[in-house]
Design an enzyme around this catalytic site. Structure first.
Site, mmCIF file in Angstrom:
data_model
loop_
_atom_site.group_PDB
_atom_site.id
_atom_site.type_symbol
_atom_site.label_atom_id
_atom_site.label_comp_id
_atom_site.label_asym_id
_atom_site.label_seq_id
_atom_site.Cartn_x
_atom_site.Cartn_y
_atom_site.Cartn_z
ATOM 1 N N TYR A 71 0.960 -1.140 -0.163
ATOM 2 C CA TYR A 71 0.081 0.016 0.130
ATOM 3 C C TYR A 71 1.034 1.348 0.004
ATOM 4 O O TYR A 71 0.675 2.064 -0.907
ATOM 5 C CB TYR A 71 -0.895 -0.194 1.442
ATOM 6 C CG TYR A 71 -2.443 0.215 0.957
ATOM 7 C CD1 TYR A 71 -2.732 0.883 -0.256
ATOM 8 C CD2 TYR A 71 -3.388 -0.125 1.669
ATOM 9 C CE1 TYR A 71 -4.253 0.937 -0.676
ATOM 10 C CE2 TYR A 71 -4.811 -0.064 1.442
ATOM 11 C CZ TYR A 71 -4.969 0.459 0.224
ATOM 12 O OH TYR A 71 -6.481 0.733 -0.064
ATOM 13 N N GLU A 103 2.186 6.410 -7.152
ATOM 14 C CA GLU A 103 1.297 7.415 -7.575
ATOM 15 C C GLU A 103 1.571 8.703 -7.079
ATOM 16 O O GLU A 103 1.350 9.336 -8.527
ATOM 17 C CB GLU A 103 -0.211 6.783 -6.843
ATOM 18 C CG GLU A 103 -0.637 5.511 -7.121
ATOM 19 C CD GLU A 103 -1.908 5.104 -6.341
ATOM 20 O OE1 GLU A 103 -2.537 6.002 -5.986
ATOM 21 O OE2 GLU A 103 -2.074 3.845 -6.398
#
Ligand SMILES: CCCCCCCCCCCCC[C@@H](O)CC(=O)SCCNC(=O)CCNC(=O)[C@H](O)C(C)(C)COP(=O)(O)OP(=O)(O)OC[C@H]1O[C@@H](n2cnc3c(N)ncnc32)[C@H](O)[C@@H]1OP(=O)(O)O
Length: 241
Positions: A163, A170
């Protein structure tokens, strides 16, 4: 304290009832959906490995898998329907997760050719792919009542590292897009125009980046709670949406 345990027990009972009352048609659809999504992300993984071994570089990799990625990531919108109709899980958590991914794919990576060869793109692509293969195979085997422990373990442990890695990939990709967006004014509307509306995509991207600060911890802690529930049998009382 006793009342929160009672609430938890009631919630657990309600969850079990929900599962029992899920129709055969819904189970059949979910099984089909999860198998299709596992296969889709496996195809993506194979395509990435093949590209890398054939070309010896990650440059051009995004272009080579773009169509498949866009299809399977966009198709995940169906999960919002699952949340509301099949009442599987929180529509807010799923909504943030799915919409942020779709935004990354369509409005950042796919729209800006200049950033497609960034290492950060490969970083989030690899962690998304490994995560989704694990997640959808977890759902599939759970529905078939034959869940191997290593898949359950992987589903509720890998995210601890993946995660944050995905988020780094991103955010670095959006950051790399900023100079291009500022220079070209893409997706922006300047005044005067016939709609009398002004919109600056550059600042919109900065707001998106900042929104990771409050939103990502919520997703991460949600998964940590799911982990405690599934791996250690803790009764978790989730607040309503
Ligand atoms: C428009 C502009 C947007 C701007 C947004 C701004 C930013 C927001 C920040 C967002 C950051 C996101 C970053 C992210 O993209 C990075 C990565 O993903 S990196 C890779 C690592 N990622 C992960 O590991 C993701 C982990 N997270 C999740 O999996 C998600 O939380 C979620 C997909 C929402 C899943 O959560 P859920 O609560 O559903 O967990 P469970 O899997 O435990 O499921 C609960 C129960 O529901 C059953 N279920 C769910 N789906 C299905 C299905 N398809 N078929 C069958 N059953 C299903 C599941 O079995 C569980 O049942 P049970 O309770 O019986 O175990």
């Amino acid at each position: 304290m006793a009342s929160s345990e009672e609430d938890g027990a009631v919630e657990e009972k309600e969850n079990n009832n929900k599962k029992r009352t899920r129709s055969a048609l819904a189970t059949a659809w979910l099984t089909f959906y999860n198998i299709a999504m596992t296969a889709g992300w496996l195809v993506l993984a194979m395509a990435m490995i093949r590209f890398y071994f054939q070309k010896g570089t990650h440059k051009g990799l995004y272009r080579s898998i773009a169509r498949t990625l866009k299809f399977f990531q966009t198709f995940a919108l169906v999960e919002l329907y699952h949340c509301t109709v099949c009442q599987l899980t929180s529509v807010i958590v799923t909504g943030v997760q799915v919409c942020s991914r779709i935004f990354m794919v369509w409005f950042i990576t796919n729209s800006i050719r200049q950033i497609q060869s960034e290492e950060s793109v490969i970083l989030f692509l690899v962690v998304w792919t490994l995560t989704e293969i694990t997640r959808y195979s977890y759902y599939t085997f759970s529905l078939l009542h034959h869940l191997p422990y290593f898949i359950k373990w992987a589903r509720y442990n890998l995210f601890i590292v993946f995660y944050p890695l995905g988020v780094i990939g991103e955010l670095m990709t959006i950051y790399a897009a900023l100079p291009f967006v500022r220079r070209t004014g893409m997706y922006s509307m300047r005044l005067p125009n016939m709609y009398n509306v002004s919109f600056d995509y550059y600042y919109c991207l900065i707001i998106v980046m900042l929104s990771y600060i409050p939103l990502f911890p919520q997703l991460y802690f949600h998964m940590l709670r799911q982990r405690r529930r599934v791996l250690y049998g803790e009764v978790i009382v989730e607040k309503d949406d």
